[in-house]
Design a protein around this motif. Structure first.
Motif, PDB file in Angstrom:
ATOM      1  N   GLN A 174      14.756 -39.189 -13.393  1.00 41.91           N
ATOM      2  CA  GLN A 174      13.960 -38.488 -12.376  1.00 41.91           C
ATOM      3  C   GLN A 174      14.350 -38.956 -10.976  1.00 41.91           C
ATOM      4  O   GLN A 174      14.473 -38.149 -10.060  1.00 41.91           O
ATOM      5  N   GLN A 175      14.562 -40.254 -10.805  1.00 43.06           N
ATOM      6  CA  GLN A 175      14.980 -40.783  -9.505  1.00 43.06           C
ATOM      7  C   GLN A 175      16.345 -40.205  -9.105  1.00 43.06           C
ATOM      8  O   GLN A 175      16.551 -39.830  -7.948  1.00 43.06           O
ATOM      9  N   ALA A 176      17.259 -40.147 -10.051  1.00 42.86           N
ATOM     10  CA  ALA A 176      18.589 -39.602  -9.776  1.00 42.86           C
ATOM     11  C   ALA A 176      18.492 -38.129  -9.394  1.00 42.86           C
ATOM     12  O   ALA A 176      19.158 -37.670  -8.452  1.00 42.86           O
ATOM     13  N   HIS A 177      17.672 -37.400 -10.113  1.00 40.47           N
ATOM     14  CA  HIS A 177      17.474 -35.984  -9.807  1.00 40.47           C
ATOM     15  C   HIS A 177      16.877 -35.821  -8.400  1.00 40.47           C
ATOM     16  O   HIS A 177      17.285 -34.936  -7.643  1.00 40.47           O
ATOM     17  N   ASN A 178      15.956 -36.691  -8.039  1.00 36.68           N
ATOM     18  CA  ASN A 178      15.358 -36.653  -6.705  1.00 36.68           C
ATOM     19  C   ASN A 178      16.396 -36.929  -5.616  1.00 36.68           C
ATOM     20  O   ASN A 178      16.355 -36.314  -4.551  1.00 36.68           O
ATOM     21  N   VAL A 179      17.297 -37.866  -5.872  1.00 31.53           N
ATOM     22  CA  VAL A 179      18.377 -38.166  -4.926  1.00 31.53           C
ATOM     23  C   VAL A 179      19.213 -36.907  -4.697  1.00 31.53           C
ATOM     24  O   VAL A 179      19.502 -36.538  -3.546  1.00 31.53           O
ATOM     25  N   LEU A 180      19.586 -36.244  -5.785  1.00 30.19           N
ATOM     26  CA  LEU A 180      20.382 -35.024  -5.669  1.00 30.19           C
ATOM     27  C   LEU A 180      19.621 -33.965  -4.869  1.00 30.19           C
ATOM     28  O   LEU A 180      20.172 -33.360  -3.943  1.00 30.19           O
ATOM     29  N   GLN A 181      18.367 -33.745  -5.203  1.00 29.04           N
ATOM     30  CA  GLN A 181      17.569 -32.730  -4.519  1.00 29.04           C
ATOM     31  C   GLN A 181      17.442 -33.025  -3.029  1.00 29.04           C
ATOM     32  O   GLN A 181      17.545 -32.127  -2.198  1.00 29.04           O
ATOM     33  N   GLN A 182      17.231 -34.292  -2.693  1.00 20.75           N
ATOM     34  CA  GLN A 182      17.077 -34.671  -1.296  1.00 20.75           C
ATOM     35  C   GLN A 182      18.382 -34.439  -0.523  1.00 20.75           C
ATOM     36  O   GLN A 182      18.369 -33.884   0.580  1.00 20.75           O
ATOM     37  N   GLU A 183      19.505 -34.836  -1.089  1.00 24.61           N
ATOM     38  CA  GLU A 183      20.797 -34.641  -0.428  1.00 24.61           C
ATOM     39  C   GLU A 183      21.114 -33.153  -0.265  1.00 24.61           C
ATOM     40  O   GLU A 183      21.578 -32.732   0.787  1.00 24.61           O
ATOM     41  N   VAL A 184      20.864 -32.381  -1.302  1.00 28.56           N
ATOM     42  CA  VAL A 184      21.139 -30.944  -1.234  1.00 28.56           C
ATOM     43  C   VAL A 184      20.240 -30.291  -0.185  1.00 28.56           C
ATOM     44  O   VAL A 184      20.694 -29.451   0.602  1.00 28.56           O
ATOM     45  N   SER A 185      18.992 -30.691  -0.141  1.00 27.26           N
ATOM     46  CA  SER A 185      18.070 -30.143   0.848  1.00 27.26           C
ATOM     47  C   SER A 185      18.532 -30.465   2.265  1.00 27.26           C
ATOM     48  O   SER A 185      18.527 -29.594   3.148  1.00 27.26           O
ATOM     49  N   GLN A 186      18.946 -31.696   2.496  1.00 30.69           N
ATOM     50  CA  GLN A 186      19.431 -32.084   3.821  1.00 30.69           C
ATOM     51  C   GLN A 186      20.703 -31.316   4.176  1.00 30.69           C
ATOM     52  O   GLN A 186      20.881 -30.882   5.322  1.00 30.69           O
ATOM     53  N   PHE A 187      21.571 -31.139   3.201  1.00 30.35           N
ATOM     54  CA  PHE A 187      22.805 -30.380   3.415  1.00 30.35           C
ATOM     55  C   PHE A 187      22.472 -28.943   3.812  1.00 30.35           C
ATOM     56  O   PHE A 187      23.023 -28.406   4.780  1.00 30.35           O
ATOM     57  N   GLN A 188      21.558 -28.321   3.075  1.00 28.77           N
ATOM     58  CA  GLN A 188      21.162 -26.943   3.372  1.00 28.77           C
ATOM     59  C   GLN A 188      20.519 -26.831   4.747  1.00 28.77           C
ATOM     60  O   GLN A 188      20.765 -25.865   5.475  1.00 28.77           O
ATOM     61  N   ASP A 189      19.723 -27.825   5.121  1.00 32.33           N
ATOM     62  CA  ASP A 189      19.098 -27.816   6.444  1.00 32.33           C
ATOM     63  C   ASP A 189      20.146 -27.881   7.549  1.00 32.33           C
ATOM     64  O   ASP A 189      20.062 -27.143   8.539  1.00 32.33           O
ATOM     65  N   ARG A 190      21.131 -28.769   7.389  1.00 34.79           N
ATOM     66  CA  ARG A 190      22.192 -28.878   8.397  1.00 34.79           C
ATOM     67  C   ARG A 190      22.988 -27.581   8.489  1.00 34.79           C
ATOM     68  O   ARG A 190      23.311 -27.116   9.587  1.00 34.79           O
ATOM     69  N   LEU A 191      23.302 -27.006   7.347  1.00 36.36           N
ATOM     70  CA  LEU A 191      24.047 -25.748   7.317  1.00 36.36           C
ATOM     71  C   LEU A 191      23.250 -24.639   8.006  1.00 36.36           C
ATOM     72  O   LEU A 191      23.787 -23.891   8.829  1.00 36.36           O
ATOM     73  N   SER A 192      21.982 -24.564   7.706  1.00 33.17           N
ATOM     74  CA  SER A 192      21.125 -23.540   8.297  1.00 33.17           C
ATOM     75  C   SER A 192      21.040 -23.698   9.815  1.00 33.17           C
ATOM     76  O   SER A 192      21.135 -22.715  10.562  1.00 33.17           O
TER      77      SER A 192
END
Length: 153
Positions: free
Chosen positions: A72-90
């Motif tokens: 679950q922690q690993a999945h959260n790390v992935l989700q957080q990084e992807v979210s930050q990536f999407q925010d920067r892209l947006s």
């Protein structure tokens, strides 16, 4: 309103960005998260073996939950990084849009040469954003891998 040529170029750049991001995320899922998930499920099976017919439901529940924490922690790390990536892209794409809006003046839509200049500027901006963000996928993957490996220890 965007010309069909601009729309086509923007769609192609968007498809490239989505494809590159999907490839990177799928790789992380396969190579890093799935092995952790497998360990998690194996751990849960061990909980059931240890509990057997005599262990309490509370012990089994606690053991099972403990097994799931690293995944679950690993999945959260992935989700957080992807979210930050999407925010920067947006944000970067919005900047391209804002830059194009700043170039728009009254009557420009009736001037094909000036509209072409605006559209070329938009394509150049979007292309730069896509190139920059595609290049950012590798460091993002490395950050995720580093964090996930530290969780797995």
């Amino acid at each position: 309103m965007a010309s069909p040529a601009l729309q086509s170029q923007a769609n192609a750049l968007n498809a490239r960005m989505e494809g590159e991001a999907k490839t990177a995320i799928d790789s992380i899922e396969r190579e890093l998260l799935r092995p952790m998930a497998l360990k998690s499920y194996q751990c849960i099976v061990d909980c059931y073996k240890k509990a057997g017919a005599t262990g309490s439901n509370e012990q089994l529940d606690h053991c099972s939950r403990s097994c799931q924490i690293p995944h679950q922690q690993a999945h959260n790390v992935l989700q957080q990084e992807v979210s930050q990536f999407q925010d920067r892209l947006s944000r970067a794409m919005m900047q391209c849009n804002d830059d194009a809006q700043d170039m728009m003046t009254p009557g420009i839509q009736n001037d094909a040469r000036r509209m072409k200049k605006v559209e070329d500027s938009v394509v150049k901006c979007i292309s730069g954003v896509v190139d920059k963000n595609v290049a950012a996928l590798k460091p993002m993957r490395e950050r995720i891998a580093s964090q996930i490996k530290s969780i797995g220890k």
